[in-house]
Motif scaffolding. Structure first.
Motif, mmCIF file in Angstrom:
data_model
loop_
_atom_site.group_PDB
_atom_site.id
_atom_site.type_symbol
_atom_site.label_atom_id
_atom_site.label_comp_id
_atom_site.label_asym_id
_atom_site.label_seq_id
_atom_site.Cartn_x
_atom_site.Cartn_y
_atom_site.Cartn_z
ATOM 1 N N ALA A 243 5.930 3.585 -5.237
ATOM 2 C CA ALA A 243 5.253 4.565 -5.890
ATOM 3 C C ALA A 243 6.214 5.329 -6.492
ATOM 4 C CB ALA A 243 4.562 5.573 -4.843
ATOM 5 N N LEU A 244 7.395 5.839 -6.197
ATOM 6 C CA LEU A 244 8.346 6.566 -6.901
ATOM 7 C C LEU A 244 8.913 5.609 -7.731
ATOM 8 C CD1 LEU A 244 10.067 8.294 -3.869
ATOM 9 C CD2 LEU A 244 8.409 9.345 -5.619
ATOM 10 N N LEU A 245 9.228 4.329 -7.590
ATOM 11 C CA LEU A 245 9.920 3.753 -8.481
ATOM 12 C C LEU A 245 8.935 3.334 -9.752
ATOM 13 C CD1 LEU A 245 12.009 1.375 -9.103
ATOM 14 C CD2 LEU A 245 10.905 -0.217 -7.997
ATOM 15 N N THR A 246 7.703 2.882 -9.509
ATOM 16 C CA THR A 246 6.576 2.884 -10.784
ATOM 17 C C THR A 246 6.682 3.942 -11.553
ATOM 18 O OG1 THR A 246 4.935 3.464 -9.240
ATOM 19 C CG2 THR A 246 5.647 0.859 -9.698
ATOM 20 N N ARG A 247 6.668 5.225 -10.799
ATOM 21 C CA ARG A 247 6.646 6.189 -11.599
ATOM 22 C C ARG A 247 7.750 6.466 -12.658
ATOM 23 N NH1 ARG A 247 2.961 5.907 -8.529
ATOM 24 N NH2 ARG A 247 0.953 7.315 -8.469
ATOM 25 N N ALA B 250 7.008 -4.654 -10.723
ATOM 26 C CA ALA B 250 6.419 -3.691 -9.760
ATOM 27 C C ALA B 250 6.111 -4.501 -8.246
ATOM 28 C CB ALA B 250 5.447 -2.869 -10.173
ATOM 29 N N SER B 251 5.226 -5.732 -8.731
ATOM 30 C CA SER B 251 4.858 -6.486 -7.726
ATOM 31 C C SER B 251 6.003 -7.044 -6.811
ATOM 32 C CB SER B 251 4.007 -7.633 -8.273
ATOM 33 O OG SER B 251 3.418 -8.436 -7.311
ATOM 34 N N MET B 252 6.793 -7.527 -7.592
ATOM 35 C CA MET B 252 8.132 -8.430 -6.710
ATOM 36 C C MET B 252 9.010 -7.314 -6.199
ATOM 37 S SD MET B 252 7.824 -11.506 -7.101
ATOM 38 C CE MET B 252 9.484 -11.921 -6.523
ATOM 39 N N ALA B 253 9.021 -6.153 -6.496
ATOM 40 C CA ALA B 253 9.806 -5.047 -5.753
ATOM 41 C C ALA B 253 8.928 -4.665 -4.489
ATOM 42 C CB ALA B 253 9.857 -3.726 -6.859
ATOM 43 N N PHE B 254 7.800 -4.490 -4.616
ATOM 44 C CA PHE B 254 6.912 -4.130 -3.429
ATOM 45 C C PHE B 254 7.176 -5.443 -2.356
ATOM 46 C CE2 PHE B 254 2.693 -3.999 -1.112
ATOM 47 C CZ PHE B 254 3.050 -3.175 -0.383
ATOM 48 N N LEU B 255 7.321 -6.794 -3.035
ATOM 49 C CA LEU B 255 7.257 -7.826 -2.206
ATOM 50 C C LEU B 255 8.582 -7.845 -1.415
ATOM 51 C CD1 LEU B 255 5.103 -10.713 -3.724
ATOM 52 C CD2 LEU B 255 4.451 -8.983 -1.929
ATOM 53 N N GLY B 256 9.517 -7.429 -2.234
ATOM 54 C CA GLY B 256 11.028 -7.515 -1.765
ATOM 55 C C GLY B 256 11.156 -6.659 -0.448
ATOM 56 N N LEU B 257 10.479 -5.537 -0.611
ATOM 57 C CA LEU B 257 10.450 -4.527 0.518
ATOM 58 C C LEU B 257 9.600 -4.909 1.750
ATOM 59 C CD1 LEU B 257 10.816 -1.120 -1.049
ATOM 60 C CD2 LEU B 257 12.738 -2.406 -0.217
ATOM 61 N N PHE C 282 6.485 2.253 10.095
ATOM 62 C CA PHE C 282 7.569 2.751 9.224
ATOM 63 C C PHE C 282 7.895 1.921 8.030
ATOM 64 C CE2 PHE C 282 11.877 4.592 7.798
ATOM 65 C CZ PHE C 282 11.364 5.815 7.825
ATOM 66 N N ARG C 283 7.980 0.681 8.100
ATOM 67 C CA ARG C 283 8.258 -0.274 7.116
ATOM 68 C C ARG C 283 7.184 0.034 6.025
ATOM 69 N NH1 ARG C 283 8.121 -7.074 7.275
ATOM 70 N NH2 ARG C 283 8.876 -7.276 5.288
ATOM 71 N N LEU C 284 6.149 -0.245 6.189
ATOM 72 C CA LEU C 284 4.787 -0.143 5.454
ATOM 73 C C LEU C 284 5.215 1.292 4.620
ATOM 74 C CD1 LEU C 284 1.496 -1.568 6.913
ATOM 75 C CD2 LEU C 284 2.518 -2.080 4.930
ATOM 76 N N ALA C 285 5.046 2.412 5.606
ATOM 77 C CA ALA C 285 5.110 3.717 4.756
ATOM 78 C C ALA C 285 6.331 3.727 3.833
ATOM 79 C CB ALA C 285 5.202 4.965 5.958
ATOM 80 N N PHE C 286 7.547 3.526 4.172
ATOM 81 C CA PHE C 286 8.765 3.339 3.570
ATOM 82 C C PHE C 286 8.405 2.700 2.155
ATOM 83 C CE2 PHE C 286 12.870 1.587 2.237
ATOM 84 C CZ PHE C 286 13.630 2.890 2.112
ATOM 85 N N LEU D 216 -3.451 0.254 -5.126
ATOM 86 C CA LEU D 216 -2.827 -0.251 -6.327
ATOM 87 C C LEU D 216 -2.638 0.750 -7.334
ATOM 88 C CD1 LEU D 216 -4.721 -3.699 -6.839
ATOM 89 C CD2 LEU D 216 -2.527 -3.400 -5.882
ATOM 90 N N ARG D 217 -3.509 1.726 -7.576
ATOM 91 C CA ARG D 217 -3.201 2.782 -8.434
ATOM 92 C C ARG D 217 -2.212 3.736 -7.839
ATOM 93 N NH1 ARG D 217 -7.978 4.986 -8.071
ATOM 94 N NH2 ARG D 217 -9.219 3.485 -9.551
ATOM 95 N N LEU D 218 -2.059 3.840 -6.706
ATOM 96 C CA LEU D 218 -1.054 4.717 -5.829
ATOM 97 C C LEU D 218 0.582 4.324 -6.241
ATOM 98 C CD1 LEU D 218 0.192 7.052 -3.964
ATOM 99 C CD2 LEU D 218 -0.464 5.334 -2.264
ATOM 100 N N LEU D 219 0.313 2.657 -5.913
ATOM 101 C CA LEU D 219 1.749 2.108 -6.236
ATOM 102 C C LEU D 219 1.961 1.850 -7.702
ATOM 103 C CD1 LEU D 219 1.455 -0.882 -3.464
ATOM 104 C CD2 LEU D 219 2.789 1.524 -3.432
ATOM 105 N N GLY D 220 1.070 1.921 -8.441
ATOM 106 C CA GLY D 220 1.324 1.528 -9.665
ATOM 107 C C GLY D 220 1.291 0.245 -10.226
ATOM 108 N N ILE D 221 0.638 -0.660 -9.580
ATOM 109 C CA ILE D 221 0.566 -2.281 -9.856
ATOM 110 C C ILE D 221 -0.745 -2.494 -10.629
ATOM 111 C CG2 ILE D 221 0.807 -4.423 -8.799
ATOM 112 C CD1 ILE D 221 2.539 -3.254 -6.467
ATOM 113 N N GLY D 222 -0.924 -3.211 -11.276
ATOM 114 C CA GLY D 222 -1.908 -3.571 -12.162
ATOM 115 C C GLY D 222 -2.747 -4.590 -11.224
ATOM 116 N N THR D 223 -4.028 -4.709 -11.596
ATOM 117 C CA THR D 223 -4.953 -5.228 -10.721
ATOM 118 C C THR D 223 -4.868 -6.726 -10.825
ATOM 119 O OG1 THR D 223 -6.711 -5.166 -12.581
ATOM 120 C CG2 THR D 223 -6.812 -3.587 -10.782
ATOM 121 N N GLN D 224 -4.321 -7.270 -12.125
ATOM 122 C CA GLN D 224 -3.965 -8.675 -12.234
ATOM 123 C C GLN D 224 -3.005 -9.269 -11.031
ATOM 124 O OE1 GLN D 224 -3.650 -6.391 -14.478
ATOM 125 N NE2 GLN D 224 -5.509 -7.030 -16.259
ATOM 126 N N ALA D 225 -2.165 -8.292 -10.528
ATOM 127 C CA ALA D 225 -1.424 -8.665 -9.534
ATOM 128 C C ALA D 225 -1.602 -8.744 -8.183
ATOM 129 C CB ALA D 225 0.058 -7.963 -9.720
#
Length: 319
Positions: free
Chosen positions: A297-301, A256-263, A287-291, A212-221
């Motif tokens: 991670a880039l989007l949240t930063r 951030a959570s919805m963006a990750f779930l979208g992909l 590859f989908r997971l890695a992408f 979650l820290r890598l993705l930039g998503i808070g623990t509440q999600a």
């Protein structure tokens, strides 16, 4: 006894809230998509997408497959796929590329509306799903082409049964789908409430903190993201709508959570579905997971470098 009564009362209220929220979104959109299909809108979209298919090494007819998938769901895209004469001559690499498109961008009328209801603007959702899906497919096409991988003829693992195209058949199918959604919501919310009571949810937070820290998503999600990744955006999104409306999750984390779930959502069911077409696991899962991880991670930063006013204007919806 009083504690047990309170447990079931709270559970019933949660189930009713999530169910009503989802069905208020799903039923009007299902009807609108059926009308669009009846008026030829899906075929028109397929014709528009056809020329883009050449950029990712696919015949133009596959544009109709992606159009049906985006307008309806992966099942609809699979049915259209089997009606295309060119599908018999595709390689495993080509089917995997097509499956990548289908996994990233499907069911957009419903899923984009869910994202809107959770607090995400429509534009970023569609850009991420459609643009991200095409970029993902293009990357797969380049990787498989440059490496000469998966160039053998594709072998289908499944052939669809005859589909009842009448209005009554369509209504019966949609009714079954909605009933299944209701059943999953009941089981899901019950399981989550029990896990929360026994402390498993806190353990999940602790185990997933590095990711979650890598993705930039808070623990509440955390819980909602896990639900969406494994079971699907509709269920994860339905829970996220509930949490977003209570204000327990920040708008930044909702986005951030919805963006990750979208992909990257429904890794179990959707992955198994497109494997029936002959798609290879290397592209549709690993590859989908890695992408997805890299993109979010880039989007949240990038988001963290933008001002709250920018978020409000372009990314999240106002209260």
């Amino acid at each position: 006894m009083a504690a047990l009564t309170l447990f079931f009362r709270e559970l019933f209220l949660e189930i009713r809230m999530v169910s009503l929220t989802l069905f208020k979104i799903m039923i009007p959109v299902i009807l609108a998509v059926k009308l669009l299909e009846y008026m030829g809108g899906v075929e028109l979209l397929g014709q528009l997408l056809g020329p883009l298919m050449a950029l990712i090494g696919l015949p133009e007819s596959m544009g109709l497959v992606w159009a049906a998938t985006m307008a309806s769901n992966i099942y609809a895209g699979m049915i259209v796929f089997f009606t295309q004469p060119q599908q018999e001559a595709l390689t495993v690499a080509q089917v995997t590329v097509l499956a990548g498109l289908m996994l990233m961008a499907h069911g957009l009328p419903i899923e984009a509306r869910i994202a809107q209801k959770a607090g995400v603007r429509l534009g970023p959702t569609l850009l991420l799903r459609i643009g991200g899906g095409f970029l993902f497919a293009f990357a797969l096409h380049l990787i498989y082409g440059q490496g000469g991988w998966l160039q053998q003829p594709n072998e289908l693992l499944w052939q669809p049964a005859a589909v009842d195209t009448s209005l009554s058949g369509w209504l019966w199918t949609q009714g079954q789908s909605l009933l299944m959604v209701q059943l999953v919501i009941i089981l899901l919310l019950t399981a989550l409430k029990i896990l929360r009571l026994v402390g498993v949810e806190r353990l999940m937070f602790w185990l997933l903190q590095p990711l979650l820290r890598l993705l930039g998503i808070g623990t509440q999600a955390t819980t909602i993201t896990i639900v969406g990744v494994t079971l699907g955006l509709s269920f994860g999104g339905g829970l996220l709508i509930k949490e977003a409306q209570t204000g327990d999750i920040s708008k930044r984390d909702v986005f951030a959570s919805m963006a990750f779930l979208g992909l990257c959502h429904s890794l179990i069911e959707d992955t198994l579905l497109v494997m029936l077409l002959g798609a290879h696991l290397s592209g549709i899962l690993w590859f989908r997971l890695a992408f997805s991880l890299i993109c979010i991670a880039l989007l949240t930063r990038w988001m963290d470098r933008r001002s709250p006013a920018f978020h409000q204007r372009y990314l999240v919806r106002p209260d």
